[in-house]
Scaffold this active site. Structure first.
Site, PDB file in Angstrom:
ATOM      1  N   GLY A   1       0.829  -1.200   0.000  1.00  0.00           N
ATOM      2  CA  GLY A   1       0.000   0.000   0.000  1.00  0.00           C
ATOM      3  C   GLY A   1       0.859   1.244   0.000  1.00  0.00           C
ATOM      4  O   GLY A   1       2.085   1.177  -0.015  1.00  0.00           O
ATOM      5  N   ALA A   2       0.146   2.341   0.010  1.00  0.00           N
ATOM      6  CA  ALA A   2       0.867   3.614   0.006  1.00  0.00           C
ATOM      7  C   ALA A   2       0.527   4.354   1.279  1.00  0.00           C
ATOM      8  O   ALA A   2      -0.641   4.488   1.641  1.00  0.00           O
ATOM      9  CB  ALA A   2       0.437   4.430  -1.203  1.00  0.00           C
ATOM     10  N   GLY A   3       1.557   4.764   2.004  1.00  0.00           N
ATOM     11  CA  GLY A   3       1.338   5.555   3.203  1.00  0.00           C
ATOM     12  C   GLY A   3       1.593   7.010   2.866  1.00  0.00           C
ATOM     13  O   GLY A   3       1.984   7.339   1.741  1.00  0.00           O
TER      14      GLY A   3
ATOM     15  N   GLY B   1       5.462   7.249   2.259  1.00  0.00           N
ATOM     16  CA  GLY B   1       6.157   6.337   1.347  1.00  0.00           C
ATOM     17  C   GLY B   1       5.400   5.025   1.291  1.00  0.00           C
ATOM     18  O   GLY B   1       4.290   4.910   1.822  1.00  0.00           O
ATOM     19  N   GLU B   2       6.040   4.054   0.660  1.00  0.00           N
ATOM     20  CA  GLU B   2       5.352   2.778   0.483  1.00  0.00           C
ATOM     21  C   GLU B   2       5.216   2.000   1.786  1.00  0.00           C
ATOM     22  O   GLU B   2       6.045   2.136   2.682  1.00  0.00           O
ATOM     23  CB  GLU B   2       6.137   1.918  -0.501  1.00  0.00           C
ATOM     24  CG  GLU B   2       5.930   2.362  -1.940  1.00  0.00           C
ATOM     25  CD  GLU B   2       7.081   1.963  -2.825  1.00  0.00           C
ATOM     26  OE1 GLU B   2       8.163   1.676  -2.301  1.00  0.00           O
ATOM     27  OE2 GLU B   2       6.887   1.972  -4.047  1.00  0.00           O
TER      28      GLU B   2
ATOM     29  N   LYS C   1       6.823   0.248   7.019  1.00  0.00           N
ATOM     30  CA  LYS C   1       6.476   1.555   6.434  1.00  0.00           C
ATOM     31  C   LYS C   1       7.784   2.245   6.109  1.00  0.00           C
ATOM     32  O   LYS C   1       8.703   2.241   6.933  1.00  0.00           O
ATOM     33  CB  LYS C   1       5.704   2.405   7.439  1.00  0.00           C
ATOM     34  CG  LYS C   1       4.252   2.021   7.558  1.00  0.00           C
ATOM     35  CD  LYS C   1       3.496   3.078   8.343  1.00  0.00           C
ATOM     36  CE  LYS C   1       2.031   2.713   8.439  1.00  0.00           C
ATOM     37  NZ  LYS C   1       1.263   3.634   9.262  1.00  0.00           N
TER      38      LYS C   1
ATOM     39  N   ASP D   1      -8.579   9.633  15.693  1.00  0.00           N
ATOM     40  CA  ASP D   1      -8.910   9.209  14.325  1.00  0.00           C
ATOM     41  C   ASP D   1      -9.314   7.739  14.312  1.00  0.00           C
ATOM     42  O   ASP D   1      -8.913   6.974  13.450  1.00  0.00           O
ATOM     43  CB  ASP D   1      -7.711   9.451  13.400  1.00  0.00           C
ATOM     44  CG  ASP D   1      -8.120   9.443  11.925  1.00  0.00           C
ATOM     45  OD1 ASP D   1      -9.338   9.431  11.649  1.00  0.00           O
ATOM     46  OD2 ASP D   1      -7.224   9.452  11.063  1.00  0.00           O
TER      47      ASP D   1
HETATM   48  O1  ACK Z   1      -6.128  -2.196   3.624  1.00  0.00           O
HETATM   49  P1  ACK Z   1      -4.710  -2.551   3.513  1.00  0.00           P
HETATM   50  O2  ACK Z   1      -4.303  -3.811   2.874  1.00  0.00           O
HETATM   51  O3  ACK Z   1      -4.022  -2.445   4.957  1.00  0.00           O
HETATM   52  O4  ACK Z   1      -3.904  -1.326   2.875  1.00  0.00           O
HETATM   53  C1  ACK Z   1      -3.314  -0.516   3.811  1.00  0.00           C
HETATM   54  C2  ACK Z   1      -1.900  -0.170   3.361  1.00  0.00           C
HETATM   55  O5  ACK Z   1      -1.007  -0.948   4.124  1.00  0.00           O
HETATM   56  C3  ACK Z   1      -1.551   1.314   3.567  1.00  0.00           C
HETATM   57  O6  ACK Z   1      -1.674   1.645   4.927  1.00  0.00           O
HETATM   58  C4  ACK Z   1      -1.715  -1.871   4.895  1.00  0.00           C
HETATM   59  N1  ACK Z   1      -1.042  -1.987   6.185  1.00  0.00           N
HETATM   60  C5  ACK Z   1      -0.609  -1.001   6.984  1.00  0.00           C
HETATM   61  N2  ACK Z   1      -0.053  -1.523   8.104  1.00  0.00           N
HETATM   62  C6  ACK Z   1      -0.124  -2.864   7.977  1.00  0.00           C
HETATM   63  C7  ACK Z   1       0.262  -3.969   8.810  1.00  0.00           C
HETATM   64  N3  ACK Z   1       0.853  -3.776   9.988  1.00  0.00           N
HETATM   65  N4  ACK Z   1       0.035  -5.201   8.368  1.00  0.00           N
HETATM   66  C8  ACK Z   1      -0.582  -5.390   7.182  1.00  0.00           C
HETATM   67  N5  ACK Z   1      -0.985  -4.400   6.362  1.00  0.00           N
HETATM   68  C9  ACK Z   1      -0.760  -3.155   6.765  1.00  0.00           C
HETATM   69  C10 ACK Z   1      -3.115  -1.369   5.057  1.00  0.00           C
END
Ligand code: ACK
Length: 865
Positions: free
Chosen positions: A510-512, A515-516, A535, A628
């Site tokens: 995913g995208a934060g 960054g990625e 992250k 949030d």
């Molecule tokens: O809905 P998702 O698959 O879950 O897409 C978002 C993406 O990264 C951007 O935030 C996934 N994500 C974030 N933190 C985690 C984590 N700890 N384990 C698995 N997926 C994560 C999030």
């Protein structure tokens, strides 16, 4: 399959005989007055007979080999005086192929002969006299046929024949289910020795194990089955069908023979289950097969004492034999014997600790428990150890020579370690970063892979408790990283530095904001590799971005709770800068629920909500206000454990696409935020409770958008005017009531997170309490409901209300216990009812439902949004 049976044709057969004086039909009827189509000819005395009988056109219905069964009688020539010279005892059968009926007028010589038919049994006049008819049956087959149909012809050349019946048929292998595959009706092949290979189709709820095939013989028999289908997971084979596994039973894979009862400490309320869920507080390792019982993490059993002084006791223990997952840390609880109300907890990643600051000559009780990803296991049995007495020959002093030796050895070791560290960091400089989907392995260091230690021992953390409350000093409260002058210091206070070489990036998920976000694996020294989320901070960041990015880690690193996303550490000493946290297989909760709409039981959904509430209770106990809280900021793992995530400083709201600017310039996710937080930025745990109510609504409606497509302005206005979201479909009344409680205008009237956790726990323990759904008639999707206090005009007194619902017998008890007004009654909980002595479940329901109905009143004429 019959193509023609002359015995069953009721009307005219339509056969043609020529010459006209040859074959003739005898108009007989049977006992049911049905015509018997018998043709006869008997020109035995005349020379040169050539009498033809032509059938009508017979469709072959796709068969390429057909069979003709003739039944006839034939007169013995010897029994015919004077006819011997011309009399015959055979006749001929022919066929002619044609796609339609036009072939009827073709010449005799175009017919193809099938065979000369002779009688096995002929009869004499004597037989006739005795009325003994010797009926012959002859069968011939013809093929391959290439057209749509054909004619048959019977040629008599001077015999005395009665053709009693003609049956034309083909053979087929009938539709059958074999090895859970359905094989269709199959017409046999053209060749009498041919085996037709036929593919089967797996029946409902089954899957192909190996492509199912069978062979259809010319005789219409199925032969040589190959391959098979298996009932898919969740279904078992019974009487050639796949039957669903009942609730309480599961089948994990197509290869399991049948549905099995859920293993101990697990359950499923659904049909067609492929696995069972662990009961609360029981877990199963991810690597364990679903047939294994759920267990609590196995307790630590062997504890050995080490060095004991006047003020300290050192202990070591062995990792439990069968922990249900990687052990993340140990919790050691100890207290002075008979002083259990004051105890200390040390958290350690090692299997040794030293408890210090103890009283000389006193007995201390120790208990240890392990934490895995699944949570804490049970505490070990109690171990008793005694500190050295105050007046004992100074055991501390006796240690001096050892200390001297240790210091010397320590200095040497330190030099060696520094050497290694330097070489390690050199290696790190060489590590490149590739953010492609390709797996990127950092060069691994063989000598060490783990956390580098911060100033104090970060592997250990100590807390003191008194009467269940954390004691000062050492109170565990959230520390705002802003309070640090140097934000880098905050990061290293709360987050461990991980060497980049320990991380393998596997893919971008995913995208934060910075960054990625990637998934990958972390291998720490002495531990098994495990999956993590990473992250990253994109290149070219500003110092503020780096600070904000790492701010999340500084916050996350302060938390330690099974329902809060766990920080493994940070990479700050090499680039890219990374935050490494536990991996949550199912991603964010809102997306997960939308993807699995309607797939979970109410208990599963309540289990998710319970987890979120428990995480929020922990945060509010720590004094952290999330601001949030929304389903998009909850992550869910493969065990459906929900964890609160997305911590940040003020910037959290900057990167939330839901956040909108308010008139006062702040950026706020309006739909999730309590009115007082929107209006005057009063963010508290009580405003988090409001958001929690919205998360409950999101969960129970499988990720629906709160207030649908209303504009933010309309949402603010409607909520301010007292309107609230209606109950999601099929939502238990108790849960909707809890949502409404979270959305009380007065923030002090909202439940606290610990109350929410215990309400949900009670509902889970007593699932029948979830059976009462919000009355369908009082629930209207897309309509907001007015949130009005009970008693607004509906009933003038408690007595009147109880009488109206036929519960008048409790009026006195209510009045005696202070529930004398309808407003007081509005606060009654199920617990209160029980305390008041309303023990009958039916009566409890009646009273609670009535209260619920009074609380939720549909607004007349509200406009659908
Ligand atoms: O809905 P998702 O698959 O879950 O897409 C978002 C993406 O990264 C951007 O935030 C996934 N994500 C974030 N933190 C985690 C984590 N700890 N384990 C698995 N997926 C994560 C999030």
């Amino acid at each position: 399959m019959n193509l023609l049976d002359s015995r069953t044709v009721m009307g005219d057969l339509g056969w043609i005989a020529y010459p006209k004086n040859g074959w003739e039909e005898i108009g007989e009827v049977d006992e049911n007055y049905a015509p018997i189509h018998t043709y006869q000819v008997c020109k035995v005395m005349e020379q040169n007979q050539n009498n033809w009988l032509l059938t009508s056109w017979i469709s072959n219905e796709g068969a390429s080999r057909i069979f003709i069964e003739l039944k006839f009688t034939l007169r013995d020539c010897n029994s015919l005086p004077g006819g011997l010279g011309t009399c015959k005892e055979t006749f001929n059968m022919y066929y002619f192929e044609s796609d339609d009926e036009d072939g009827r007028n073709i010449k005799e010589n175009q017919y193809i002969k099938i065979d000369t038919i002779a009688a096995d049994e002929s009869f004499t006049e004597l037989d006739l006299g005795d009325r003994v008819m010797k009926l012959n049956t002859e069968v011939r087959d013809v093929g391959p046929l290439t057209k749509k149909g054909f004619y048959l012809a019977f040629q008599d050349v001077g015999a005395c024949i009665a053709l009693v019946s003609v049956r034309v048929y083909y053979k087929k292998c009938p539709s059958v289910i074999r090895n859970l595959a359905r094989f269709p009706d199959t017409i046999t092949g053209a060749d009498s020795s041919q085996l037709l290979e036929v593919s089967g189709v797996c029946i409902n709820h089954s899957v192909t194990e190996e492509a199912p095939k069978m062979h259809c013989s010319a005789e219409g028999e199925w032969l040589v089955p190959i391959g098979k289908c298996l009932c898919k997971a969740g279904y078992e084979e019974k009487n050639n069908t796949c039957q669903v596994c009942r609730p309480g039973f599961f089948k994990a894979s197509p290869h399991s023979p049948s549905c099995s009862k859920c293993p101990p400490h697990s359950y499923t309320l659904d049909e067609a289950s492929t696995s069972c869920l662990c009961e609360e507080h029981y877990f199963r390792k991810e690597s364990d097969p679903p047939t294994m019982a759920c267990t609590t993490p196995s307790p630590v059993s062997t504890v050995k004492k080490g060095k004991i002084t006047k003020n300290s006791i050192s202990l070591s223990w062995q990792e439990p034999d069968r922990p249900n997952g990687i052990i993340l840390e140990y919790e050691i609880k100890y207290f002075e014997k008979d002083q259990e109300t004051s105890y200390t907890i040390i958290k350690s990643k090692e299997t040794t600790i030293t408890a210090d600051g103890l009283k000389p000559g006193s007995t201390y009780i120790f208990q240890i428990r392990a934490r895995t990803a699944a949570g804490y296991g049970g505490f070990s049995q109690r171990f008793e150890f005694e500190t050295s007495p105050l007046l004992a020959a100074s055991s501390d002093e006796s240690q001096i020579p050892i200390i001297v030796v240790s210091v010397t050895v320590g200095v040497i070791l330190l030099a060696v370690v520094i050497g290694f560290l330097l070489s390690g960091s050199c290696c790190d400089h060489g590590c490149g970063w590739a953010s492609s989907l390709r797996a990127v392995a950092y060069p691994s260091l063989t000598w060490r892979c783990g956390y580098s230690k911060a100033k104090q021992d970060p592997e250990e953390e100590k807390m003191h408790f008194h009467n269940g409350h954390i004691k000062l000093p050492g109170v565990r409260t959230y520390v705002d990283p802003h309070t640090y002058e140097d934000p880098n210091q905050a990061v290293h206070e709360f987050a461990k530095e991980i060497e980049a070489s320990c991380i393998t990036i596997e893919r971008v998920i995913g995208a934060g904001e910075f960054g990625e976000v990637c998934s990958g694996r972390l291998k720490l020294q002495g531990k098994r590799e495990f999956p993590v989320a990473i992250k990253t901070l994109k290149v070219g960041y500003t110092e503020k971005q780096r600070r904000d990015f790492l701010g999340e880690a500084s916050i996350m690193g302060q938390f330690d709770h099974p329902n809060i996303i766990h920080l493994e550490g940070v990479v700050t000493k090499s680039k890219p800068v990374m935050i490494v946290s536990e991996y949550m297989e199912n991603g964010s909760l809102d997306t997960f629920l939308k993807k699995n709409d309607g797939q979970f039981t109410v208990i599963q959904l309540v289990g998710m909500l319970r987890g979120i509430a428990s995480g929020m209770k922990y945060l509010s106990d720590m004094g952290y206000v999330h601001r949030d809280l929304a389903a998009r900021n909850i992550l869910i793992n493969s065990n459906l454990v929900c964890k609160v995530s997305d911590f940040g400083l003020s910037r959290v709201l900057e990167d939330d696409p839901e956040a909108a600017y308010t008139t006062r310039g702040g950026k706020i996710p309006i739909r999730w935020t309590a009115p007082e937080a929107i209006a005057f930025r009063k963010f508290t745990s009580a405003s988090d409770v409001w958001s929690y109510g919205i998360v409950m609504w999101e969960v129970m409606s499988y990720g629906e958008r709160p207030y649908w497509e209303m504009t933010n302005q309309d949402v603010i206005k409607a909520v301010e005017e007292g309107y609230r979201l209606p109950s999601p479909m099929d939502c238990p009344a108790a849960l909707y009531q809890l949502m409404l409680d979270c959305w009380q205008k007065d923030r002090n009237s909202r439940p606290k997170f610990d109350e929410i956790v215990s309400i949900l726990d009670k509902l889970i323990r007593n699932p029948s309490s979830l059976k009462t759904l919000v009355n369908a008639s009082s629930r209207a999707s897309n309509l907001l409901v007015e949130h009005s206090p009970v008693g607004t005009g509906a009933y003038r007194s408690v007595g009147e209300w109880l009488e109206a619902i036929k519960m008048g017998r409790y009026t006195e008890i209510f009045m005696e216990n202070g529930y004398s007004s309808m407003d007081a009654v509005a606060q009654v909980t199920l617990e209160d009812l029980r305390r008041l002595g309303v023990t009958l479940v039916g009566h409890q329901k009646k009273i609670m439902n009535s209260l619920q109905e009074m609380k939720v009143q549909l607004v007349n004429g509200m406009v659908p949004f």
